[in-house]
Design an enzyme around this catalytic site. Sequence first.
Site, short mmCIF file in Angstrom:
data_model
loop_
_atom_site.label_atom_id
_atom_site.label_comp_id
_atom_site.label_asym_id
_atom_site.label_seq_id
_atom_site.Cartn_x
_atom_site.Cartn_y
_atom_site.Cartn_z
N ASP A 51 -40.12 -74.21 9.00
CA ASP A 51 -38.75 -73.45 9.15
C ASP A 51 -38.83 -72.29 8.18
OD1 ASP A 51 -38.63 -74.81 6.67
OD2 ASP A 51 -36.44 -75.46 7.12
N GLU A 69 -44.49 -79.85 -2.79
CA GLU A 69 -44.60 -78.40 -3.00
C GLU A 69 -43.94 -77.98 -4.52
OE1 GLU A 69 -42.07 -76.13 0.16
OE2 GLU A 69 -42.49 -74.25 -1.14
#
Length: 273
Positions: free
Chosen positions: A53, A191
């Site tokens: 995304d 992340e």
Amino acid sequence: MAGYLSSDTRKVTTHRLIEMKQRGEKISMLTSYDYTTAQIVDGAGVDVILVGDSASNVMAGNVTTLPMTLDQMIYHGCSVMRGVKRALVVVDMPFGYYQAAPYDGVQNAIRMMKETGADALKLEGGEEIIETIRRIIGAGVPVMGHLGLMPQSINKYGTYAVRAKDDAEAEKLVNDARLLEEAGCFAVVLEKIPAVLAERVAKELTIPVIGIGAGGGVDGQVLVVADMLGMSKGFSPRFLRRYADLHTIMTDAIGQYVTDVKSGDFPNEQEQY
Ligand code: KIV
């Protein structure tokens, strides 16, 4: 020649990713959002293609990933699927389509799988959405988890700084990673967290841990393709290695085209009918 053209052309499956972790072979993953890029990324031998995304930032110019809709992610997923032969294709579930209730999450996950033909979906979050993840996997959809810096939660954090630096957040992350594995996720993205913590998670889990800004002690790496090719300017986090300067190459080429059109050099006699 590097890449699968010279060696293994078999389709990458979730099962094969787990085998790669077991034999210590690192997993390569890159984003793609369109047919042409996906063909190149797949042809170069990347194992996993993420229809991220991050298309919201890279393709649409939004500041965050939050505006992406289900229809937009399906459009990008379909475009990528048409260009891929070998890589496992994972599509991000966009913000707002799985957080509210497990029922909605399952319905939207099934629609994404039906309409894109993708191999798997990625969802951001741990304990808070674990029931939704269980039910999506229960419906037969492979799920990749995503912990650490979760861009869909940027308004909660208020900053893109490194996550899980303090003990409480680090312990929650480890617990969330365990829950994702127990729920049946086939892999987890971590992340922007400390390398030591990411390595600890990778050692504890049997499923592959793919890092972005999480150091080298994990089972694979993912980057945003536009960033690693140097198409984007002004985004230079420490974890990013630029493998090309496409911004300069494209600007120079386009500038030359403008010059040639203005001067009448293009098209020449061979370039017309
Ligand atoms: O959307 C995306 O590109 C991602 C990667 C940064 C892991 O989620």
